[in-house]
Scaffold this motif. Structure first.
Motif, short mmCIF file in Angstrom:
data_model
loop_
_atom_site.label_atom_id
_atom_site.label_comp_id
_atom_site.label_asym_id
_atom_site.label_seq_id
_atom_site.Cartn_x
_atom_site.Cartn_y
_atom_site.Cartn_z
N ALA A 98 0.81 -1.22 0.00
CA ALA A 98 0.00 0.00 0.00
C ALA A 98 0.84 1.26 0.00
CB ALA A 98 -0.92 0.01 1.21
N SER A 99 2.15 1.15 -0.14
CA SER A 99 3.02 2.32 0.00
C SER A 99 2.71 3.43 -1.01
CB SER A 99 4.49 1.93 -0.06
OG SER A 99 4.79 1.29 -1.28
N LEU A 100 2.34 3.08 -2.23
CA LEU A 100 2.00 4.11 -3.22
C LEU A 100 0.77 4.89 -2.78
CD1 LEU A 100 2.49 5.58 -5.88
CD2 LEU A 100 1.20 3.78 -7.03
N ALA A 101 -0.25 4.20 -2.29
CA ALA A 101 -1.46 4.89 -1.79
C ALA A 101 -1.11 5.76 -0.59
CB ALA A 101 -2.53 3.87 -1.42
N LEU A 102 -0.33 5.23 0.33
CA LEU A 102 0.05 6.00 1.51
C LEU A 102 0.90 7.21 1.15
CD1 LEU A 102 0.79 3.09 4.01
CD2 LEU A 102 -1.29 4.47 3.81
N SER A 103 1.69 7.10 0.10
CA SER A 103 2.54 8.23 -0.31
C SER A 103 1.72 9.39 -0.86
CB SER A 103 3.57 7.78 -1.35
OG SER A 103 2.94 7.53 -2.60
N ARG A 104 0.47 9.15 -1.21
CA ARG A 104 -0.42 10.21 -1.71
C ARG A 104 -1.02 11.05 -0.58
NH1 ARG A 104 -2.75 7.82 -6.68
NH2 ARG A 104 -0.90 7.60 -7.98
N ILE A 105 -0.92 10.57 0.66
CA ILE A 105 -1.47 11.32 1.78
C ILE A 105 -0.68 12.63 1.92
CG2 ILE A 105 -1.85 11.34 4.28
CD1 ILE A 105 -2.10 8.25 4.09
N HIS A 106 -1.41 13.71 2.07
CA HIS A 106 -0.80 15.04 2.20
C HIS A 106 0.19 15.02 3.36
CE1 HIS A 106 -0.46 19.36 2.76
NE2 HIS A 106 -1.08 19.51 1.59
N THR A 107 1.36 15.61 3.17
CA THR A 107 2.42 15.57 4.18
C THR A 107 1.98 16.16 5.52
OG1 THR A 107 3.33 17.64 3.32
CG2 THR A 107 4.32 15.59 2.53
N GLU A 108 1.08 17.14 5.51
CA GLU A 108 0.61 17.74 6.76
C GLU A 108 -0.38 16.84 7.50
OE1 GLU A 108 -0.92 21.65 6.01
OE2 GLU A 108 0.91 22.28 4.99
N ASP A 109 -0.90 15.82 6.85
CA ASP A 109 -1.90 14.93 7.47
C ASP A 109 -1.36 13.56 7.83
OD1 ASP A 109 -3.65 17.00 7.00
OD2 ASP A 109 -4.58 16.08 5.24
N TYR A 110 -0.27 13.16 7.23
CA TYR A 110 0.22 11.79 7.36
C TYR A 110 0.47 11.38 8.82
CZ TYR A 110 2.80 7.51 6.54
OH TYR A 110 3.21 6.20 6.56
N GLN A 111 1.23 12.18 9.54
CA GLN A 111 1.62 11.81 10.90
C GLN A 111 0.40 11.70 11.83
OE1 GLN A 111 4.60 14.33 12.69
NE2 GLN A 111 5.12 12.80 14.21
N SER A 112 -0.51 12.65 11.77
CA SER A 112 -1.68 12.59 12.65
C SER A 112 -2.60 11.42 12.26
CB SER A 112 -2.46 13.90 12.65
OG SER A 112 -3.11 14.11 11.42
N LEU A 113 -2.69 11.14 10.96
CA LEU A 113 -3.51 10.02 10.50
C LEU A 113 -2.98 8.71 11.07
CD1 LEU A 113 -5.87 9.29 8.47
CD2 LEU A 113 -4.05 8.72 6.89
N MET A 114 -1.68 8.49 10.95
CA MET A 114 -1.08 7.25 11.46
C MET A 114 -1.17 7.17 12.98
SD MET A 114 -0.18 5.36 9.02
CE MET A 114 -0.89 5.83 7.48
N TYR A 115 -0.93 8.29 13.65
CA TYR A 115 -1.01 8.31 15.12
C TYR A 115 -2.42 7.95 15.58
CZ TYR A 115 -1.25 10.00 19.87
OH TYR A 115 -1.47 10.09 21.23
N ASN A 116 -3.42 8.60 15.01
CA ASN A 116 -4.80 8.35 15.41
C ASN A 116 -5.25 6.94 15.07
OD1 ASN A 116 -5.13 10.90 16.49
ND2 ASN A 116 -5.86 11.77 14.58
N MET A 117 -4.78 6.43 13.95
CA MET A 117 -5.13 5.07 13.56
C MET A 117 -4.61 4.07 14.60
SD MET A 117 -4.71 3.56 9.75
CE MET A 117 -3.10 2.83 9.84
N PHE A 118 -3.36 4.23 14.99
CA PHE A 118 -2.79 3.31 15.98
C PHE A 118 -3.39 3.52 17.36
CE2 PHE A 118 0.63 2.45 12.93
CZ PHE A 118 0.60 1.08 13.00
N ASN A 119 -3.70 4.75 17.71
CA ASN A 119 -4.32 5.03 19.00
C ASN A 119 -5.66 4.33 19.10
OD1 ASN A 119 -4.45 6.31 21.56
ND2 ASN A 119 -5.79 7.86 20.69
N CYS A 120 -6.45 4.39 18.04
CA CYS A 120 -7.74 3.70 18.02
C CYS A 120 -7.55 2.19 18.09
CB CYS A 120 -8.53 4.09 16.78
SG CYS A 120 -9.13 5.79 16.84
#
Length: 133
Positions: free
Chosen positions: A54-76
């Motif tokens: 899924a790295s190509l799809a994940l690379s499309r995530i806006h740089t300002e959103d990537y870190q919070s998206l991953m953090y929140n995903m793992f937190n949940c």
């Protein structure tokens, strides 16, 4: 005769947006074992390319959103709660920002891999209306 599997596939593929299964392993492997046809439209690439990586799809995530998206995903995942977030991706064709809303339920299948089952929708038009009003 139409089987339940074929009927379910037709229903899922007719839903606007993307129904998905996303897997992330401690080894760093990310993949989408299942995505509905809407994935192709949003990410502009055939979904089959993401079944094992899924790295190509994940690379499309806006740089300002990537870190919070991953953090929140793992937190949940760690709390066993539903993951829900709005984020942006950048179109590889038009370079336009696309706003997505995702909601997914995490599940542990293997101590080394986390799996989320969810839904993603394109909310770009809603965001643009809010921005200009």
């Amino acid at each position: 005769m139409i089987t339940e599997e074929i009927s379910l596939e037709k229903i899922v593929d007719s839903v606007p947006g993307v129904v998905f299964q996303f897997e992330m392993c401690k080894s760093g492997i990310t993949r989408f074992p299942f995505v509905s046809k809407g994935f192709d439209n949003i990410f502009e690439v055939a979904a089959d390319q993401f079944k094992e990586d899924a790295s190509l799809a994940l690379s499309r995530i806006h740089t300002e959103d990537y870190q919070s998206l991953m953090y929140n995903m793992f937190n949940c995942y760690e709390n066993g709660t539903t993951f829900s977030q709005t984020f942006r991706i950048v179109s590889s064709v038009t370079n336009k920002t696309i706003w997505l809303k995702v909601s997914a339920i995490p599940e542990l299948h293997d101590p080394k891999c986390a799996v989320w089952y969810g839904y993603m929708s394109d909310i770009t038009q809603e965001i643009e209306v809010q921005t200009f009003n």
